[in-house]
Design an enzyme around this catalytic site. Structure first.
Site, PDB file in Angstrom:
ATOM      1  CE1 TYR A 141       4.486  -8.291  -1.282  1.00 32.11           C
ATOM      2  CE2 TYR A 141       3.757 -10.195   0.112  1.00 32.11           C
ATOM      3  CZ  TYR A 141       3.773  -9.710  -0.968  1.00 32.11           C
ATOM      4  OH  TYR A 141       3.357 -10.414  -2.335  1.00 32.11           O
ATOM      5  CG  ASP A 236      -0.704  -7.490   6.496  1.00 32.47           C
ATOM      6  OD1 ASP A 236      -0.905  -8.719   6.699  1.00 32.47           O
ATOM      7  OD2 ASP A 236       0.061  -7.346   5.126  1.00 32.47           O
ATOM      8  CE  LYS A 264       2.219 -15.679   4.106  1.00 37.32           C
ATOM      9  NZ  LYS A 264       2.382 -14.195   4.099  1.00 37.32           N
TER      10      LYS A 264
END
Ligand SMILES: *Cc1c(COP(=O)(O)O)cnc(C)c1O
Length: 426
Positions: A141, A236, A264
């Site tokens: 994702y 990523d 994050k």
């Protein structure tokens, strides 16, 4: 105040009652808990029930909730202004930290979410290469970017189709979706399409289908093939950045991507993303180059302060071995209880992140993740919640530990797990 009452009110004014779909508990059923406060490893809902938190805001809170250094940094900045829309030294300090920690990042730009980071990185890759095709992997994702919300087409070698309403086929068809950990399929695809590939984007450790580790050679092959054909490799590391070591997973395996996306942890709980990499690529960004990218609140001092406090604390504590040990003991405990209860269970883990799959292992790709028993997870989830342990309300998400997850906290969580797993065997 009751959770159910708040959810009823939320449903009136917010689609599905939530601002991000997984929070609605649809995958596990029941009513979402409305949180009123948190500290360390714990959450409190509005009914004053306490939970040990293994979601940790989906990854950012590696120091636990309300770490004093982060709270102090945010408080100090708040009284000096929330946002200026002009440069600050804080941005340089955080950029310096990121560039010195992650070997492949020479220059970095801050944005407000992981989604913005991946969206900007693929725009940059397309501009740099003058090509269109993006390759991604099933089960990875990368945020809710149009061209990354794509699933595999009918054949392995065909391009992708939209994975959500609202994405035009024309955009989906610029993305190819290949199976994660399948080096052969990747080679096969590149044999015929390499010359059109702008970039390959991959979570070096997949953290959005539970946790799936890369097989030896998978990432290395992607690095070699992309370099050979002039395509860019984008890691990523929105989850893995600063979670597995001080830097990225790339520093653990010694692979240098051309671009890296972060998020994050680097925002310490405030909205932040970043993308960075080779200077010759990054210099294509406006105002130096022709690739437009901007943000009203990008690099805002609150987020920079929270990120700086988090990274500086991580650098000082170097908690990574300790976190990994905590997770190791926890997974071994889970497996032992599952064994006693004769419940098939596989735990994938690396460092402070892990996932439980109700099936016999190994679980190494999206298909194997989807073949695990989601109904068992649902029962496990609700039993744990009842005992005061907050796991992700979906069978296909990672669980995280923080520096606040001390051995006694973990012991309580394991006791709850033993009870929950024993109930599953009946
Ligand atoms: C969370 C996540 C994103 C998206 O980040 P947002 O801040 O939610 O937009 C992108 N990539 C990975 C690997 C993620 O885990």
């Amino acid at each position: 105040m009751r959770n159910a009452d708040l959810f009823g009110r939320a449903l009136q004014v917010i689609p599905g009652g939530v601002n991000s779909p997984v929070r609605a508990f649809r995958k596990v059923g029941g009513t979402p808990k409305f949180i009123q406060r948190a500290a360390g490893a714990y959450l409190w809902d509005v009914e004053e029930k306490t939970y040990i938190d293994f979601v940790l805001s989906w990854g950012p809170l590696i120091l636990g909730h309300c770490h004093p250094a982060v709270v102090e940094a945010v408080r100090d900045q708040a009284v000096r202004g929330l946002s200026y829309g002009a440069p600050t030294e804080l941005e340089i300090l955080l950029a310096d930290l990121v560039c010195s920690a992650v070997a492949s990042i020479e220059k970095v730009r801050f944005v407000n979410s992981g989604t913005e980071a991946t969206m900007s990185a693929i725009r940059l890759a397309r501009a740099f290469t003058g090509r269109q095709i993006i390759v991604k992997f099933e089960g990875c994702y990368h945020g809710h970017v149009d061209s990354l919300l794509v699933k595999a087409g009918s054949g392995l070698l065909t391009l992708g189709v939209p994975d959500t309403a609202g994405v035009p086929e024309g955009i989906a068809s610029t993305t190819a979706v290949l199976p994660y950990n399948d080096t052969e399929a990747f080679d096969e695809f590149m044999k015929t399409n390499a010359a059109e590939v702008a970039a390959v984007i991959v979570e070096p450790v997949a953290g959005n289908m539970g946790v799936v580790l890369p097989k030896p050679g998978f990432l290395e092959t992607i690095r070699t093939r992309t370099r050979d054909c002039g395509a860019l490799l984008i890691f990523d590391e929105v989850i893995t950045g600063f979670r597995l070591c001080f830097g990225g997973y790339q520093d653990l395996v010694g692979i240098r991507p051309d671009l890296t996306c972060l998020g994050k942890i680097i925002g310490g709980g405030l909205p932040v993303g970043a993308f960075g990499g080779r200077s010759d690529i990054m210099d294509l960004l406006a105002p130096d180059g022709p690739v437009y990218q901007a943000g009203t609140l990008s690099g805002n001092p609150m987020a920079m302060a929270a990120g700086l406090a988090t990274l500086n604390t991580l650098k000082e504590l170097n908690p990574y071995e300790g976190l990994a040990r905590v997770m190791q003991v926890f997974s071994e405990g889970l497996l032992k209880s599952a064994g006693k209860a004769l419940v098939p269970l596989t735990v994938n883990r690396i460092g402070s992140m892990a996932a439980v799959f109700f099936c016999d292992g190994p679980v190494q790709c999206f298909r194997e993740v989807m073949n695990s028993d989601a109904k068992q997870y649902t029962k496990f989830f609700h039993a744990m919640l009842e005992s005061g342990v907050y796991l992700a309300p979906s069978p296909f998400e990672a669980l995280f530990v923080s520096t606040a997850h001390t051995p006694d906290v973990m012991e309580r969580a394991l006791q709850a797990a033993e009870k929950a797993l024993t109930a599953l065997s009946g």
